[in-house]
Design a protein around this motif. Sequence first.
Motif, mmCIF file in Angstrom:
data_model
loop_
_atom_site.group_PDB
_atom_site.id
_atom_site.type_symbol
_atom_site.label_atom_id
_atom_site.label_comp_id
_atom_site.label_asym_id
_atom_site.label_seq_id
_atom_site.Cartn_x
_atom_site.Cartn_y
_atom_site.Cartn_z
ATOM 1 N N THR A 136 31.209 -47.892 -2.440
ATOM 2 C CA THR A 136 32.104 -47.881 -3.719
ATOM 3 C C THR A 136 31.756 -47.040 -4.779
ATOM 4 O OG1 THR A 136 32.545 -50.356 -3.320
ATOM 5 C CG2 THR A 136 32.973 -49.545 -5.465
ATOM 6 N N ALA A 137 30.241 -46.921 -5.059
ATOM 7 C CA ALA A 137 29.909 -45.763 -6.125
ATOM 8 C C ALA A 137 30.303 -44.508 -5.601
ATOM 9 C CB ALA A 137 28.318 -46.198 -6.242
ATOM 10 N N LEU A 138 30.209 -44.213 -4.443
ATOM 11 C CA LEU A 138 30.619 -42.909 -4.111
ATOM 12 C C LEU A 138 32.047 -42.628 -4.313
ATOM 13 C CD1 LEU A 138 29.720 -40.134 -2.754
ATOM 14 C CD2 LEU A 138 30.304 -41.153 -0.379
ATOM 15 N N GLY A 139 32.923 -43.668 -3.908
ATOM 16 C CA GLY A 139 34.358 -43.621 -3.982
ATOM 17 C C GLY A 139 34.823 -43.552 -5.617
ATOM 18 N N THR A 140 34.186 -44.332 -6.270
ATOM 19 C CA THR A 140 34.590 -44.395 -7.862
ATOM 20 C C THR A 140 34.333 -42.930 -8.502
ATOM 21 O OG1 THR A 140 33.624 -46.625 -8.012
ATOM 22 C CG2 THR A 140 33.704 -45.218 -10.009
ATOM 23 N N MET A 141 33.552 -42.283 -8.003
ATOM 24 C CA MET A 141 33.367 -40.899 -8.587
ATOM 25 C C MET A 141 34.717 -39.959 -8.610
ATOM 26 S SD MET A 141 29.550 -39.345 -7.801
ATOM 27 C CE MET A 141 29.922 -38.169 -8.980
ATOM 28 N N PRO A 142 35.518 -39.817 -7.689
ATOM 29 C CA PRO A 142 36.576 -39.325 -7.758
ATOM 30 C C PRO A 142 37.945 -39.778 -8.510
ATOM 31 C CG PRO A 142 36.490 -39.906 -5.525
ATOM 32 C CD PRO A 142 35.192 -40.142 -6.067
ATOM 33 N N GLY A 180 49.671 -41.880 -11.787
ATOM 34 C CA GLY A 180 50.468 -41.326 -10.295
ATOM 35 C C GLY A 180 49.538 -40.396 -9.480
ATOM 36 N N VAL A 181 48.810 -39.810 -10.601
ATOM 37 C CA VAL A 181 47.678 -38.939 -9.686
ATOM 38 C C VAL A 181 46.464 -39.772 -8.755
ATOM 39 C CG1 VAL A 181 46.148 -37.116 -9.968
ATOM 40 C CG2 VAL A 181 48.237 -36.963 -11.338
ATOM 41 N N GLN A 182 45.995 -40.711 -9.834
ATOM 42 C CA GLN A 182 44.602 -41.493 -9.346
ATOM 43 C C GLN A 182 44.899 -42.216 -8.205
ATOM 44 O OE1 GLN A 182 44.078 -43.836 -13.100
ATOM 45 N NE2 GLN A 182 44.006 -45.663 -11.595
ATOM 46 N N VAL A 183 46.300 -42.498 -7.927
ATOM 47 C CA VAL A 183 46.632 -43.724 -6.615
ATOM 48 C C VAL A 183 45.980 -42.944 -5.675
ATOM 49 C CG1 VAL A 183 48.670 -42.857 -6.309
ATOM 50 C CG2 VAL A 183 48.177 -45.254 -5.856
ATOM 51 N N VAL A 184 45.924 -41.693 -5.329
ATOM 52 C CA VAL A 184 45.457 -40.930 -4.098
ATOM 53 C C VAL A 184 44.066 -41.323 -3.803
ATOM 54 C CG1 VAL A 184 45.097 -38.775 -3.279
ATOM 55 C CG2 VAL A 184 47.147 -39.026 -4.579
ATOM 56 N N ALA A 185 43.102 -41.622 -4.934
ATOM 57 C CA ALA A 185 41.828 -41.917 -4.701
ATOM 58 C C ALA A 185 41.524 -43.119 -4.806
ATOM 59 C CB ALA A 185 41.027 -41.202 -5.791
ATOM 60 N N THR A 186 42.416 -44.171 -5.744
ATOM 61 C CA THR A 186 42.427 -45.350 -5.897
ATOM 62 C C THR A 186 42.714 -46.250 -4.474
ATOM 63 O OG1 THR A 186 42.903 -45.179 -8.256
ATOM 64 C CG2 THR A 186 43.026 -47.564 -7.345
ATOM 65 N N ASN A 187 43.506 -46.178 -3.851
ATOM 66 C CA ASN A 187 43.954 -46.993 -2.903
ATOM 67 C C ASN A 187 42.939 -46.964 -1.701
ATOM 68 O OD1 ASN A 187 46.490 -48.759 -2.465
ATOM 69 N ND2 ASN A 187 45.975 -47.918 -0.452
ATOM 70 N N PRO A 188 42.517 -45.883 -1.086
ATOM 71 C CA PRO A 188 41.469 -46.034 -0.084
ATOM 72 C C PRO A 188 40.241 -46.550 -0.562
ATOM 73 C CG PRO A 188 42.521 -43.688 -0.261
ATOM 74 C CD PRO A 188 43.005 -44.444 -1.595
ATOM 75 N N THR A 222 52.000 -48.782 -2.737
ATOM 76 C CA THR A 222 53.395 -48.884 -3.919
ATOM 77 C C THR A 222 52.853 -50.001 -4.963
ATOM 78 O OG1 THR A 222 54.743 -48.383 -2.102
ATOM 79 C CG2 THR A 222 55.697 -49.524 -3.949
ATOM 80 N N VAL A 223 52.159 -50.920 -4.423
ATOM 81 C CA VAL A 223 51.919 -52.067 -5.426
ATOM 82 C C VAL A 223 50.794 -51.710 -6.173
ATOM 83 C CG1 VAL A 223 50.220 -53.531 -3.935
ATOM 84 C CG2 VAL A 223 51.377 -54.570 -5.709
ATOM 85 N N THR A 224 49.804 -50.885 -5.589
ATOM 86 C CA THR A 224 48.594 -50.114 -6.218
ATOM 87 C C THR A 224 49.209 -49.440 -7.784
ATOM 88 O OG1 THR A 224 47.331 -50.138 -4.520
ATOM 89 C CG2 THR A 224 46.538 -48.830 -6.591
ATOM 90 N N LEU A 225 50.450 -48.506 -7.331
ATOM 91 C CA LEU A 225 50.880 -47.749 -8.270
ATOM 92 C C LEU A 225 51.586 -48.630 -9.380
ATOM 93 C CD1 LEU A 225 51.395 -44.896 -9.129
ATOM 94 C CD2 LEU A 225 53.585 -44.956 -7.633
ATOM 95 N N SER A 282 45.561 -57.369 -3.386
ATOM 96 C CA SER A 282 44.426 -57.889 -2.624
ATOM 97 C C SER A 282 44.943 -58.707 -1.454
ATOM 98 C CB SER A 282 43.605 -58.749 -3.591
ATOM 99 O OG SER A 282 43.135 -57.954 -4.680
ATOM 100 N N ARG A 283 45.966 -59.287 -1.483
ATOM 101 C CA ARG A 283 46.603 -60.244 -0.325
ATOM 102 C C ARG A 283 46.967 -59.387 0.760
ATOM 103 N NH1 ARG A 283 47.156 -65.717 -1.470
ATOM 104 N NH2 ARG A 283 45.699 -66.542 -2.986
ATOM 105 N N ILE A 284 47.692 -58.364 0.451
ATOM 106 C CA ILE A 284 48.014 -57.486 1.190
ATOM 107 C C ILE A 284 47.260 -56.559 1.857
ATOM 108 C CG2 ILE A 284 49.776 -55.185 1.469
ATOM 109 C CD1 ILE A 284 51.545 -56.438 -0.849
ATOM 110 N N GLN A 285 46.159 -56.201 1.269
ATOM 111 C CA GLN A 285 45.136 -55.142 1.590
ATOM 112 C C GLN A 285 43.994 -56.121 2.501
ATOM 113 O OE1 GLN A 285 44.024 -53.104 -1.720
ATOM 114 N NE2 GLN A 285 45.347 -51.658 -1.354
ATOM 115 N N ALA A 286 43.972 -57.466 2.565
ATOM 116 C CA ALA A 286 42.883 -58.174 3.101
ATOM 117 C C ALA A 286 43.034 -57.891 4.603
ATOM 118 C CB ALA A 286 43.132 -59.745 2.644
#
Length: 342
Positions: A136-142, A180-188, A222-225, A282-286
């Motif tokens: 998570t810490a590694l993914g948080t950076m971008p 719109g830009v950050q969802v590329v990094a946020t969702n994964p 989509t729901v993340t955005l 969270s429910r969808i991604q579980a």
Amino acid sequence: MESLRYPSASSLDLGSSTSISSSSSGAGGHRRLARRITINISTTGATKVTSTSTSASASTSTNGHVPLWQKMAVGGTAGVIGTVSVFPIDTVKTRLQLATCTATGSTHGATGITAVVADVWSRSGIRGLYRGLPATALGTMPEKAIKLGVNDFLRDVLCGYDRSKETLENQMAAGALTAGVQVVATNPLEIVKLRLQSANGALTPTQAIRELGPRGLYKGGTVTLIRDVPYNIIFFLSYIKIKEFLTNSETGHVSRQGILASGVSAGMLAAFAGTPCDVVKSRIQARNSTYTNGALDCAKRLYREGGVGAFFRGALPRMAVQGPLYGIALLSFEIQTQYLSR
């Protein structure tokens, strides 16, 4: 020690300007500072003294603004600091949001904060509260590099690099575009973090990524955005306005405590507003989720399952996570940005 060399009175001519140069060296000569003082004397006898400083070691752009890449680097670093600080609370929040995942609405898993902590502790000890932290810490950076760095950059661009001319519309647009830009990094990042935090057995980040596959990393995108656009608008507008309120009107200065308070308040407010979409996401991604027909179907089932209250499950822990996280992250971001802009 700084030394100033002033010209003699005979060298000052009416209607002319004289430059006086001074220089100073920091410890070891690592930082050199050049200062120019210009004295203008008009025929009316009025004297105007102006002073400008330039740093020979500064890496900022020529117009004094911090470049985008540096803002992103600062944002990434600040995000990691904030994430590490509040990660156990985030684990509790995730467990609470996934506590009732059965299609019939029957309770599955601990449903209270104390019960969740006790359950995680009994299974894995304190390590269970930090499950997934390295990844998570590694993914948080971008993700935070985009959220904080790009938003600050877009604010500059939209107001023509003059914050005194910035409008409410500029601030809202910067927040929405950043989402719109950050969802590329946020969702994964979030789907892998969610899988790791909710796993009762051993699950590594590599296993989670392999299990999801490239398309699975963007499941629930989509729901993340939908969550992040209003979240960013509320968060950044609140932060700007609260910080302005806490700024000393005479000096134009805001204390570090003021920055921290602004970030915490804005983070908690935006977190509460964004909780319903976060629960659906969270429910969808579980892992092994039964919510496979999209966000709208998930929302309908959630309402049947627990009414309006189901959409705010984990709201308090989420606020407890987002408030301190962004308070710490924004304080770190502001301090680093101020240093780089010298």
